[in-house]
Design a protein around this motif. Sequence first.
Motif, PDB file in Angstrom:
ATOM      1  N   LEU A 243       4.852 -19.658 -40.285  1.00 47.95           N
ATOM      2  CA  LEU A 243       3.487 -19.499 -39.801  1.00 47.95           C
ATOM      3  C   LEU A 243       3.339 -18.072 -39.305  1.00 47.95           C
TER       4      LEU A 243
ATOM      5  N   GLU B 233      -6.136 -10.628 -36.354  1.00 55.45           N
ATOM      6  CA  GLU B 233      -6.648 -11.311 -37.553  1.00 55.45           C
ATOM      7  C   GLU B 233      -6.646 -10.360 -38.756  1.00 55.45           C
TER       8      GLU B 233
ATOM      9  N   GLY C 284       0.535 -21.358 -42.633  1.00 55.21           N
ATOM     10  CA  GLY C 284      -0.555 -21.403 -41.668  1.00 55.21           C
ATOM     11  C   GLY C 284      -0.364 -20.446 -40.521  1.00 55.21           C
ATOM     12  N   LEU C 285      -0.980 -20.803 -39.390  1.00 50.61           N
ATOM     13  CA  LEU C 285      -1.048 -19.907 -38.229  1.00 50.61           C
ATOM     14  C   LEU C 285      -0.538 -20.577 -36.966  1.00 50.61           C
TER      15      LEU C 285
ATOM     16  N   ILE D 228      -9.193 -18.857 -33.230  1.00 52.01           N
ATOM     17  CA  ILE D 228      -8.103 -18.953 -34.220  1.00 52.01           C
ATOM     18  C   ILE D 228      -8.416 -20.080 -35.212  1.00 52.01           C
TER      19      ILE D 228
ATOM     20  N   PHE E 184      -8.502 -19.693 -39.130  1.00 55.11           N
ATOM     21  CA  PHE E 184      -7.689 -20.613 -39.927  1.00 55.11           C
ATOM     22  C   PHE E 184      -8.525 -21.218 -41.072  1.00 55.11           C
ATOM     23  N   ASN E 185      -9.724 -21.668 -40.760  1.00 54.94           N
ATOM     24  CA  ASN E 185     -10.584 -22.274 -41.792  1.00 54.94           C
ATOM     25  C   ASN E 185     -10.990 -21.266 -42.859  1.00 54.94           C
TER      26      ASN E 185
ATOM     27  N   LYS F  70      -7.931 -20.657 -45.037  1.00 55.29           N
ATOM     28  CA  LYS F  70      -7.700 -21.835 -45.869  1.00 55.29           C
ATOM     29  C   LYS F  70      -8.530 -21.756 -47.145  1.00 55.29           C
TER      30      LYS F  70
ATOM     31  N   ILE G 209      -2.263 -22.307 -46.930  1.00 56.98           N
ATOM     32  CA  ILE G 209      -2.621 -22.423 -45.521  1.00 56.98           C
ATOM     33  C   ILE G 209      -3.039 -23.860 -45.215  1.00 56.98           C
TER      34      ILE G 209
ATOM     35  N   LEU H 209      -2.043 -25.473 -38.432  1.00 53.52           N
ATOM     36  CA  LEU H 209      -2.495 -24.671 -37.295  1.00 53.52           C
ATOM     37  C   LEU H 209      -1.729 -25.141 -36.069  1.00 53.52           C
TER      38      LEU H 209
ATOM     39  N   SER I 232      -6.157 -28.378 -34.132  1.00 54.91           N
ATOM     40  CA  SER I 232      -4.698 -28.257 -34.217  1.00 54.91           C
ATOM     41  C   SER I 232      -4.095 -29.285 -35.188  1.00 54.91           C
TER      42      SER I 232
END
Length: 231
Positions: free
Chosen positions: A122, A138, A160-161, A181, A185-186, A189, A199, A202, A218
């Motif tokens: 990640l 980011e 992922g992150l 975040i 993340f979205n 993705k 991805i 999270l 999450s």
Amino acid sequence: MNFFRPEKLTLSLRSNIERITAELSPYGCKLIAVSKTHPFSVIRETYEAGHKIFGENKVQELTEKKVVLPEDIEWHMIGHLQRNKVKYIAPFVSLIHSVDSMKLLQEIHKEGLKNNRIISCLLQIHIAEEETKFGFSEEEAMETIHSSGMESLTNIKICGLMGMATNTENMEKVRKEFRRIGTFFNKLKKEASGKNVEIKELSIGMSSDYKIALEEGSTIVRIGSAIFGSR
Ligand SMILES: *Cc1c(COP(=O)(O)O)cnc(C)c1O
């Protein structure tokens, strides 16, 4: 390490794990039991209660625990990782949550290659106010994922992150950081692609803030003290 453990601890361990697992279940979120500083005996008790995923933040402690505990434990590296220590965990680590540079990714790839495995990673994003916490911005994470060197890192997978919120009682601030975040993340993705990029995870939320993290999307929480008591 203190090997004497009263019966009461065993009981509370079990009920803490059961309670938290039940809270995560509607969200489909995974629990990493953060066992740092706790002795082998405590991890074994947790394992015997049915939980097999543990996180550690130091390479030496992680490898010492790995060798004496059951083979089928899934070990996650959640703390800052130095390049020269990657080799010690590369043969077995399930997920490295704390990747914060391209150089570290290259080293993980190199060790993955030697061990003939693909190591899941990640990218840690710096979302907190404190300077002491590690991670990419980011923009840096985006650049790294789309950099020309990325395709050649065949023995890593970016899944992922990860992020750690500011250590504060102000839960609105924590929520804002998680939401930020989560939004990134979205976006990743949808947009990020590549042979070694997928991805889907999270990793946000610890003992004090995991309920907020769940509401903010999450997929993995890292919980120590709410299971094992204070360190
Ligand atoms: C220690 C630690 C945790 C767990 O913290 P608790 O407050 O005990 O739940 C989670 N993530 C990281 C990176 C940690 O170092």
